[in-house]
Design a protein around this motif. Structure first.
Motif, PDB file in Angstrom:
ATOM      1  N   ASP A 248       5.088  -8.052 -26.916  1.00  6.81           N
ATOM      2  CA  ASP A 248       4.596  -6.836 -26.243  1.00  6.81           C
ATOM      3  C   ASP A 248       4.864  -5.562 -27.041  1.00  6.81           C
ATOM      4  O   ASP A 248       5.190  -4.514 -26.459  1.00  6.81           O
ATOM      5  CB  ASP A 248       5.230  -6.706 -24.850  1.00  6.81           C
ATOM      6  CG  ASP A 248       4.751  -7.804 -23.918  1.00  6.81           C
ATOM      7  OD1 ASP A 248       3.650  -8.349 -24.166  1.00  6.81           O
ATOM      8  OD2 ASP A 248       5.473  -8.127 -22.964  1.00  6.81           O
ATOM      9  N   VAL A 249       4.749  -5.652 -28.347  1.00 12.88           N
ATOM     10  CA  VAL A 249       5.183  -4.518 -29.186  1.00 12.88           C
ATOM     11  C   VAL A 249       4.440  -3.215 -28.887  1.00 12.88           C
ATOM     12  O   VAL A 249       5.055  -2.142 -28.883  1.00 12.88           O
ATOM     13  CB  VAL A 249       5.094  -4.876 -30.697  1.00 12.88           C
ATOM     14  CG1 VAL A 249       3.660  -5.000 -31.164  1.00 12.88           C
ATOM     15  CG2 VAL A 249       5.860  -3.877 -31.530  1.00 12.88           C
ATOM     16  N   ILE A 250       3.134  -3.296 -28.609  1.00 12.88           N
ATOM     17  CA  ILE A 250       2.392  -2.039 -28.385  1.00 12.88           C
ATOM     18  C   ILE A 250       2.852  -1.400 -27.068  1.00 12.88           C
ATOM     19  O   ILE A 250       3.097  -0.193 -26.989  1.00 12.88           O
ATOM     20  CB  ILE A 250       0.861  -2.286 -28.360  1.00 12.88           C
ATOM     21  CG1 ILE A 250       0.404  -2.963 -29.657  1.00 12.88           C
ATOM     22  CG2 ILE A 250       0.114  -0.971 -28.166  1.00 12.88           C
ATOM     23  CD1 ILE A 250      -1.059  -3.373 -29.674  1.00 12.88           C
ATOM     24  N   LEU A 251       3.016  -2.257 -26.056  1.00 15.36           N
ATOM     25  CA  LEU A 251       3.448  -1.727 -24.755  1.00 15.36           C
ATOM     26  C   LEU A 251       4.866  -1.176 -24.846  1.00 15.36           C
ATOM     27  O   LEU A 251       5.190  -0.135 -24.274  1.00 15.36           O
ATOM     28  CB  LEU A 251       3.375  -2.834 -23.673  1.00 15.36           C
ATOM     29  CG  LEU A 251       2.012  -3.529 -23.559  1.00 15.36           C
ATOM     30  CD1 LEU A 251       2.049  -4.616 -22.486  1.00 15.36           C
ATOM     31  CD2 LEU A 251       0.914  -2.503 -23.240  1.00 15.36           C
ATOM     32  N   LYS A 252       5.713  -1.877 -25.598  1.00 18.03           N
ATOM     33  CA  LYS A 252       7.101  -1.409 -25.756  1.00 18.03           C
ATOM     34  C   LYS A 252       7.159  -0.114 -26.571  1.00 18.03           C
ATOM     35  O   LYS A 252       7.967   0.762 -26.285  1.00 18.03           O
ATOM     36  CB  LYS A 252       7.953  -2.487 -26.441  1.00 18.03           C
ATOM     37  CG  LYS A 252       8.330  -3.619 -25.487  1.00 18.03           C
ATOM     38  CD  LYS A 252       9.208  -4.629 -26.186  1.00 18.03           C
ATOM     39  CE  LYS A 252       9.574  -5.780 -25.258  1.00 18.03           C
ATOM     40  NZ  LYS A 252       9.906  -7.000 -26.002  1.00 18.03           N
ATOM     41  N   ALA A 253       6.313  -0.018 -27.585  1.00 24.42           N
ATOM     42  CA  ALA A 253       6.288   1.223 -28.374  1.00 24.42           C
ATOM     43  C   ALA A 253       5.779   2.370 -27.498  1.00 24.42           C
ATOM     44  O   ALA A 253       6.234   3.507 -27.610  1.00 24.42           O
ATOM     45  CB  ALA A 253       5.404   1.046 -29.602  1.00 24.42           C
TER      46      ALA A 253
END
Ligand code: ADP
Length: 267
Positions: A248-253
Motif C-alpha cells: 500500500d505504498v501510495i496510500l501510505k505515502a
C-alpha cells in the motif's frame, strides 16, 4: 505535512509507472500479488475521485513465466518474443484484478517515437481522454516488437510515463520501483545509503549522488527516473519515486506513513 503527502492528496490526474522489479520476483518470475496490490490501491484512489493512467513494465517476466523459460534479456529478439507473449499474460492479470471491482482496462502499446509525431500524439491524446472519460484505466507499455529501447536497458517506460504525464497534463507522476527513493549511493550495494526525500535541483542532485550499479531485472536504473523527473519539471509536474514493494505504498505515502523521493519545482 511532507511535500510528497501534500502532492498525493492534491493530485487528481495521476500517472503511475510500475517497474519491472516490482512486477517480478528476484528470480525473474511474475509477481501476481504485486499486480493485485497495485490494482487495489488504484481502486481506492479512483473511489476517491482520482483519475489514473498506468504505465507497466514486466511483460518479459510474464512471458518467461508463461512458457516456463528463463529471461534472456541479452538475446534481444528472444526477449522481444517473450514480451509479446507476456504482454497478453500481464493484461490478463490486470483485467482480472481490476475486474473484481467492475473496472475495465485498455491496452496502449507505444514507443518514444510516437510522441515525436504530431498526428500520433494527437491520436494518443484523444484515445487517453476518451478512455478516462469512460472510467476505464489505460495501461501503457512500450511496444517491444517495434522498439528495443526498454529491453536494451534504457528504461524507456520511465520516459514513456513522463511523456504520458506531459501529454495528459497530469498533476503528478508516480514511479514505483524496488527502492524507497533516490539515495546518495546505491542502497543495494551500501547499507549506509541515505534517502533523499525532496529534490528541487536535479543538476545539484546528480553531482551529489552515486548512481552506479543496478539490479539484474531492472532497466535504466535510477538515472532514467531522475531524467524523467527533469523532463516533467519543465511543465511543473512533480515526480514521486516510491517503493512499489512496500504494501500500500501510495496510500501510505498519502497519509505520511512512508516516504520516498519527491522532485518538485519552484514556479
Ligand atoms: P525499475 O525496474 O523499477 O524501473 P531499475 O532497476 O531500472 O528499476 O532502477 C532502480 C535501481 O537503481 C535500484 O534498484 C537500485 O539498485 C539502482 N540505483 C543505483 N543507484 C541508486 C541510487 N543512488 N539511489 C537509488 N537507487 C539506485
Amino acid at each position: 505535512m511532507s511535500a510528497i503527502t501534500e502532492t498525493l492528496q492534491d493530485s487528481r490526474k495521476i500517472v503511475i509507472k510500475v517497474g519491472s522489479n516490482v512486477m517480478s520476483t528476484p528470480d525473474g518470475h511474475i509477481d501476481r500479488e504485486a499486480v493485485g496490490s497495485i490494482v487495489e490501491q488504484i481502486n481506492v484512489m479512483v473511489n476517491d475521485g482520482k483519475q489514473i493512467i498506468v504505465v507497466s513494465s514486466g511483460a518479459g517476466a510474464f512471458g518467461a513465466g508463461a512458457i516456463n523459460k528463463l529471461v534472456r534479456r541479452k538475446d534481444v529478439h528472444y526477449y522481444q518474443a517473450l514480451c509479446a507473449i507476456g504482454q497478453v499474460e500481464m493484461m490478463m492479470a490486470y483485467k482480472e484484478f481490476f475486474g473484481r471491482n467492475g473496472t475495465h482496462v485498455a491496452q496502449l502499446l507505444l514507443t518514444r517515437d510516437d510522441f515525436a509525431n504530431e498526428d500520433r500524439t494527437l491520436h494518443i491524446r484523444n484515445t487517453l481522454f476518451t478512455l478516462i472519460d469512460e472510467g476505464i484505466v489505460p495501461i501503457i507499455n512500450e511496444n517491444d516488437t517495434v522498439s528495443v529501447d526498454e529491453i536494451k536497458s534504457i528504461g524507456d517506460n520511465d520516459t514513456l510515463g513522463a511523456f504520458t504525464a506531459q501529454l495528459w497534463n497530469a498533476d503528478c507522476y508516480i514511479i514505483l520501483s524496488d527502492i524507497d527513493g533516490v539515495f546518495d549511493k546505491n542502497p543495494k550495494d551500501h547499507d549506509d545509503a541515505e534517502l533523499i526525500e525532496e529534490v528541487y535541483d536535479i543538476d545539484g542532485l546528480l553531482q551529489e549522488i552515486d548512481i552506479s550499479g543496478k539490479s539484474s531485472f531492472g532497466t535504466g536504473g535510477i538515472h532514467t527516473k531522475i531524467e524523467a523527473a527533469r523532463h516533467l519539471g519543465v511543465y511543473g509536474i512533480p515526480t514521486l519515486l516510491l517503493n512499489g514493494e512496500t504494501k500500500d505504498v501510495i496510500l501510505k505515502a498519502r497519509s505520511g506513513e512512508v516516504s520516498g523521493t519527491g522532485f518538485f519545482f519552484n514556479d
